[in-house]
Design an enzyme around this catalytic site. Structure first.
Site, PDB file in Angstrom:
ATOM      1  N   TYR A 257       0.851  -1.183   0.000  1.00 17.34           N
ATOM      2  CA  TYR A 257       0.000   0.000   0.000  1.00 17.34           C
ATOM      3  C   TYR A 257       0.891   1.239   0.000  1.00 17.34           C
ATOM      4  O   TYR A 257       1.828   1.326   0.798  1.00 17.34           O
ATOM      5  CB  TYR A 257      -0.821   0.055   1.283  1.00 17.34           C
TER       6      TYR A 257
ATOM      7  N   ALA B 189      -6.408  -0.248   5.766  1.00 12.68           N
ATOM      8  CA  ALA B 189      -5.106  -0.587   6.366  1.00 12.68           C
ATOM      9  C   ALA B 189      -4.948  -0.235   7.836  1.00 12.68           C
ATOM     10  O   ALA B 189      -3.831  -0.143   8.339  1.00 12.68           O
ATOM     11  CB  ALA B 189      -3.973   0.055   5.551  1.00 12.68           C
ATOM     12  N   GLU B 190      -6.068   0.010   8.556  1.00 15.54           N
ATOM     13  CA  GLU B 190      -5.967   0.330   9.984  1.00 15.54           C
ATOM     14  C   GLU B 190      -5.104   1.570  10.230  1.00 15.54           C
ATOM     15  O   GLU B 190      -4.427   1.681  11.252  1.00 15.54           O
ATOM     16  CB  GLU B 190      -5.426  -0.861  10.793  1.00 15.54           C
TER      17      GLU B 190
ATOM     18  N   ASN C 186      -9.931   0.180  -2.977  1.00 13.57           N
ATOM     19  CA  ASN C 186      -9.740  -0.901  -2.021  1.00 13.57           C
ATOM     20  C   ASN C 186     -11.082  -1.307  -1.419  1.00 13.57           C
ATOM     21  O   ASN C 186     -11.735  -0.482  -0.788  1.00 13.57           O
ATOM     22  CB  ASN C 186      -8.824  -0.416  -0.891  1.00 13.57           C
ATOM     23  N   GLU C 187     -11.450  -2.542  -1.627  1.00 20.14           N
ATOM     24  CA  GLU C 187     -12.720  -3.043  -1.099  1.00 20.14           C
ATOM     25  C   GLU C 187     -13.841  -2.023  -1.312  1.00 20.14           C
ATOM     26  O   GLU C 187     -14.558  -1.653  -0.393  1.00 20.14           O
ATOM     27  CB  GLU C 187     -12.583  -3.411   0.378  1.00 20.14           C
TER      28      GLU C 187
ATOM     29  N   TYR D  43     -10.646 -13.164   4.974  1.00 19.72           N
ATOM     30  CA  TYR D  43     -10.145 -13.228   6.356  1.00 19.72           C
ATOM     31  C   TYR D  43     -11.020 -14.226   7.120  1.00 19.72           C
ATOM     32  O   TYR D  43     -11.767 -13.845   8.021  1.00 19.72           O
ATOM     33  CB  TYR D  43     -10.192 -11.851   7.018  1.00 19.72           C
TER      34      TYR D  43
ATOM     35  N   GLU E 288      -5.956 -10.106  -0.748  1.00 20.99           N
ATOM     36  CA  GLU E 288      -5.591 -10.107   0.673  1.00 20.99           C
ATOM     37  C   GLU E 288      -6.169 -11.375   1.263  1.00 20.99           C
ATOM     38  O   GLU E 288      -7.387 -11.543   1.281  1.00 20.99           O
ATOM     39  CB  GLU E 288      -6.224  -8.922   1.424  1.00 20.99           C
TER      40      GLU E 288
ATOM     41  N   TYR F  55       0.675  -7.637  13.905  1.00 17.13           N
ATOM     42  CA  TYR F  55      -0.349  -8.361  13.165  1.00 17.13           C
ATOM     43  C   TYR F  55      -0.273  -9.875  13.385  1.00 17.13           C
ATOM     44  O   TYR F  55      -1.024 -10.628  12.792  1.00 17.13           O
ATOM     45  CB  TYR F  55      -0.243  -8.044  11.658  1.00 17.13           C
TER      46      TYR F  55
HETATM   47  C1  GAL Z   1      -9.188  -5.325   4.562  1.00 18.43           C
HETATM   48  C2  GAL Z   1      -8.587  -4.041   4.031  1.00 18.43           C
HETATM   49  C3  GAL Z   1      -7.174  -3.844   4.550  1.00 18.43           C
HETATM   50  C4  GAL Z   1      -7.131  -4.092   6.039  1.00 18.43           C
HETATM   51  C5  GAL Z   1      -7.652  -5.468   6.327  1.00 18.43           C
HETATM   52  C6  GAL Z   1      -7.691  -5.842   7.781  1.00 18.43           C
HETATM   53  O1  GAL Z   1     -10.552  -5.251   4.561  1.00 18.43           O
HETATM   54  O2  GAL Z   1      -8.579  -4.028   2.649  1.00 18.43           O
HETATM   55  O3  GAL Z   1      -6.754  -2.553   4.251  1.00 18.43           O
HETATM   56  O4  GAL Z   1      -7.912  -3.129   6.655  1.00 18.43           O
HETATM   57  O5  GAL Z   1      -8.968  -5.573   5.901  1.00 18.43           O
HETATM   58  O6  GAL Z   1      -6.453  -5.780   8.346  1.00 18.43           O
END
Ligand code: GAL
Length: 952
Positions: A81, A126-127, A185-186, A240, A274, A341
């Protein structure tokens, strides 16, 4: 096969007009794709990528360390990023120097031999503060992430700036590392503005971006799939599956079978932009050890192999190195300073079991080319119904990939089974023919069958294949399986070959009817088997248990591939004639064994000759030293000084900005009759901000009610004419005015901590939520208040552009240079830690220390603060002027702060300055240095320029 005709055209135009630079002199390549995979110059690629954020590691030489560690684990790509706000303190101002030198980053990636997936946003999530938007974007009226003209103009401004760098580093434009480029992004929620998406794509193309464009859908729901209006070239999604609750690290969710997503974008390769590599952890969370457990090596094992067996040929793991949200980078709702992380490479750049598992699978994806083109095959019925066997097969070679997993992928039982297998080489009613296949607890096995392994024919193996290479005319393969588990490998030969077991215990049987050589064994410390004759090139099998397999490293050199066993890390291998130059890291002394072409006779390790002997097996063996012990100094000699002069009525705030705006572009408008107090309106976007309200009381006022928005876990403290009225954790709070406090000319002083802006994940301008005071109302009177405001020195015109917009807020000490090295603190009082607090407000503690860490070693140093968690205070930790941590004593969970080498002088003098804010009895607890990992080796690290105090 699709090719990018537009790219070709653009490329021709670019090359015609490009000045002759080093980049232009390198050959350009093509990036194409079909439904199976990405292709570079027509050659299929399994993209095995890890996420890394340079802006979370403010020491450019350490970028090389992380990228080399990734490359050494078999990653062939890094996804990055690019954080708009990190580069742009002010509209029209962009900085790509020093720790922001992304050109250097991309050069390092190219030198390391790792491709780059560039993700410049404009929105990144990206938090991080505002999800990557710069602070000044809070001052726009139009809805961000849509076609609103003010927003689109700003986004294009960013693309112009970042694309000018990125375009020079594309693989299509002079052999740079960038192979893909992500827009947005998303962008998958309720607001879906195709015009905006198209504008981003058009802008990237107009800027000279010629690699394929993609977007990452939040889940495989087909948002921006090719062919839809505004869609980029490739479709990708995020995953995730174990979510983000690190408090329950054993609570797994089922592994998703992504084969159902094939029709979502039928003509592009299956791409997870991701996939879970760890988890974020919020203020007060359980800490990153738990996140590492939630997403441990067994999670990688089960889920990543499951992705491969779903047909995915582009996988990026978020995060592979998380790093540090230093200064004011964190989004306050989801993370604190550490962005470790729980990733495969820890914040302190240490490697562990997650790294080893990434390496095992990563090496496999890079070694087995037939994996880049597979179609789903029928499931195989295992004899044990608790085990399922999914297959993918290559339509050209008919190589089969069989994923053996628990039917319930969250299961922890130990299952054993046999299964029938049909490959081009024949049908086997029960595999293995001896013993059983184990699926022990949370593990999955990705088996290869019907595979041309170099010059060999692998019929099947119940061991997993880590890697193989032709070294010195001999096919050399590393197989692995759980310690003590059965393994069976069957190879096909025209005639019976000769089998020699050099190490370990391996049975072999020859089936003349089929031409099968069958090897049966138990996985353990590596067994070594030579197979010669039989009408094929010689073969060496190295059969290890899972733990032992982690000791193998492989690189490609000019003389061909090389393999090593030993060391904690082998970073690079370069062959020149008879010399093989290796670099790497060790903590303990141990042997290094090298499989190299026979031309190699000499080996160097980190630039020094490594005496080697040739083993009976023909490999080279040498002995590596471990690291020398490191002693870190105790932190003593502290000096302390209370600040907070702004609380006093006679403090001179004439240079401060008048907070007198009556209108704002920000969607949040001030209450009727009150000025805009949002700190962002005055260019103070990050960190602490002071307000001083001047008014004339009538003497009847009994209380003041303030509304202050701090963001999660923030605080504001209030003084009236120097008298402390109290503090609030944010929101509306009534402060009683003690009798006798009012004067004819009153000053209400408020110090407010802006914890950072929200992200804008839902496309609702959440990042524009004001930070600072919103309103002030008195009880018993209606005085007219004239406000002054002061945040970070200079506001958007940074006083410290080297450290940048996220390093400093507006504490008095920060404005006066107390955080900086060289500040003359000799007049301050001596103290020792823990120290008591004298007054509510902000007290500073400073000390200096020298480090002389052994040369040629890499020690990751941390700073640890400990105190009674019942004591309520917060602190900012500056090392050589860099804000490397924010500590909330009563909230946690972070007590250890990573101090990146380079910012920390490993050989020199260092300054620590800690600003503690609270109103309780404690100023600051115990503070010390900790060794987070020491290795002989590492990369050379230059000190990061850290401007010192020059008088203010
Ligand atoms: C995704 C997002 C990332 C980050 C991740 C969680 O949804 O695209 O930027 O926020 O979740 O760590």
């Amino acid at each position: 096969m699709q090719t990018l005709g537009l790219c070709g055209l653009l490329l021709t135009g670019l090359l015609a007009s490009a000045p002759v630079t080093e980049a232009a002199a390198r050959p350009a390549h093509t990036v194409t794709y079909d439904k199976y995979s990405l292709e570079l110059d027509g050659k299929r690629l399994y993209v095995w990528s890890g996420e890394f954020h340079y802006w979370r590691l403010p020491s450019p030489d350490l970028w090389r360390d992380v990228l080399q560690k990734m490359k050494a684990a078999g990653f062939n790509a890094v996804s990055i990023y690019f954080d708009w706000g990190f580069h742009s303190p002010k509209q029209g101002v962009y900085d790509f120097t020093g720790i922001r030198d992304v050109g250097k980053l991309l050069d390092i990636a190219r030198q390391t031999g790792i491709y780059v997936i560039a993700r410049p946003g404009p929105y990144i999530n990206a938090e991080t503060d505002s999800g990557g938007f710069p602070g000044w974007l809070t001052q726009q009226a139009g809805l961000a992430r849509t076609s609103a003209p003010d927003y689109v103009a700003a986004a294009k401004e960013w693309f112009t700036a970042i694309d000018a760098v990125l375009k020079r580093h594309q693989v299509t434009d002079g052999g740079g590392p960038i192979v893909l480029y992500q827009v947005e992004n998303e962008y998958s929620g309720t607001v879906l503005d195709a015009g905006y998406m198209q504008a981003l794509a058009d802008k990237a193309r107009a800027d000279g971006i010629t690699v394929p464009l993609f977007h990452n859908d939040v889940w495989p729901g087909g948002k921006w799939a090719p062919g839809k209006p505004g869609a980029p070239d490739l479709y990708a999604f995020d995953g995730y599956p174990n979510l983000f609750d690190c408090r329950n690290p054993q609570a797994w969710k089922p592994a998703p079978d992504f084969r159902w997503t094939r029709p979502v974008s039928p003509d592009t390769p299956m791409f997870v932009a991701e996939f879970q590599g760890g988890s974020f952890d919020p203020w007060g969370g359980p800490g990153y050890d738990k996140c590492r457990e939630l997403t441990d090596a067994s999670f990688e094992n089960v889920f990543y192999k499951n992705n491969i067996a779903s047909g995915l040929t582009l996988q990026n793991f978020y995060m592979t190195y998380g790093g540090t949200s230093w200064g004011w980078l964190p989004d306050p709702n989801v993370v604190y300073t550490s962005y470790d992380y729980g990733a495969a490479i820890s914040e302190a750049r240490q490697l562990g079991p997650k790294y080893d598992e990434q390496k095992r699978i990563g090496y496999f994806t890079q070694a087995v080319e037939t994996l880049t083109k597979t179609d789903p095959g029928p499931d195989i019925a295992a004899v044990n119904p608790a085990v399922t066997l999914k297959t993918q097969s290559n339509p050209d070679t008919r190589t089969q990939f069989v994923l053996a997993q628990h039917k319930d992928t969250t299961s922890t039982t130990h299952e054993r089974t046999t299964f029938p297998l049909t490959v081009p080489d024949g049908t086997y009613p029960a595999v293995p023919q001896q013993g059983a296949l184990d699926v022990d607890g949370r593990e999955a096995k990705l088996l290869v069958a019907g595979y041309d392994l170099g010059g060999q024919r692998l019929v099947y193996s119940t061991s997993e294949l880590m890697t193989h290479a032709r070294i010195g005319g001999r096919d050399t393969a590393v197989l692995y399986g759980g310690a003590g588990q059965d393994g069976e490998t069957v190879l096909r030969y025209p005639s019976e070959p000769k089998v020699t077991v050099l190490d370990g215990s391996v049975d072999h049987a020859w089936d003349a009817a089929r031409g099968d050589l069958r090897l049966d064994y138990r996985h353990g410390g590596p067994a070594r088997v030579r197979v010669e004759g039989g009408g094929r090139a010689p073969l060496e099998l190295l059969i290890a248990d899972t733990a032992a397999s982690a000791a193998f490293w492989k690189q490609d050199t000019a003389a061909g591939p090389v393999l090593e066993r030993g060391a904690d890390l082998v970073r690079t291998a370069t062959a020149t004639g008879p010399l093989l130059a290796l670099t790497g890291d060790t903590s303990r002394a141990g042997d290094l064994e090298v499989w190299a072409p026979p031309s190699v006779r000499w080996v160097t390790w980190n630039g020094r000759p490594l005496p080697v002997t040739r083993t009976a097996a023909g490999t080279l063996r040498g002995r590596l030293d471990g690291s020398a012990p490191v002693t870190l100094p105790a932190l003593t000699g502290w000096r302390t000084q209370y600040e907070t002069p702004e609380r006093q009525p006679d403090f001179d705030d004439t240079p401060w900005t008048a907070a007198d705006h009556t209108t704002t572009n920000n969607p949040a408008k001030p209450p009727a009759g009150q000025p805009v107090l949002n700190a962002d309106d005055y260019g103070f976007h990050h960190g602490d901000v002071w307000y001083r309200g001047h008014f004339s009381s009538t003497g009847t006022e009994t209380a003041v009610t303030l509304n202050g928005i701090t963001g999660n876990q923030g605080v504001y403290s209030v003084w009236l004419n120097g008298t402390y009225l109290g503090s609030s954790g944010g929101g509306t709070h009534e402060f009683a005015i003690p009798a006798g406090t009012l004067k004819p000319d009153d000053v209400l002083s408020v110090l407010l901590e802006n914890m950072g802006h929200n992200e804008d994940w839902d496309v609702n301008d959440a990042h524009k939520q004001p930070r600072g005071l919103v309103s002030a109302a008195f009880t018993g009177g209606t005085p007219d208040v004239h406000w002054k405001i002061q945040g970070a020195l200079g506001g958007e015109d940074l006083a410290d552009p080297v450290r940048g917009p996220f390093n400093n807020g507006g504490l008095y000490g920060e404005r006066a240079g107390w955080s900086l090295p060289g500040f003359p603190d000799r007049g301050w009082q001596r103290t020792s830690l823990p120290a008591a607090r004298t007054e509510p407000g902000v007290t500073w503690y400073r000390t200096e220390f020298s480090l002389h860490l052994p040369a040629g070693q890499d020690t990751a140093v941390g700073l640890r603060i400990d105190d009674d968690p019942a004591l309520v205070y917060r602190a900012q930790i500056f090392v050589n002027g860099w804000n490397l941590g924010r500590y909330l004593n009563n909230v946690g969970p972070q007590h250890v702060f990573s101090l990146p080498t380079g910012i920390l002088r490993a050989d020199g003098r260092n300054t620590i300055a800690i600003a503690s804010w609270g109103d309780g009895p404690r100023g600051l607890g115990r503070v010390g240095l900790v060794d987070l990992g020491t290795h002989r080796g590492g990369v050379p690290v230059a000190d990061v320029p850290s401007p010192a105090y020059r008088g203010r």
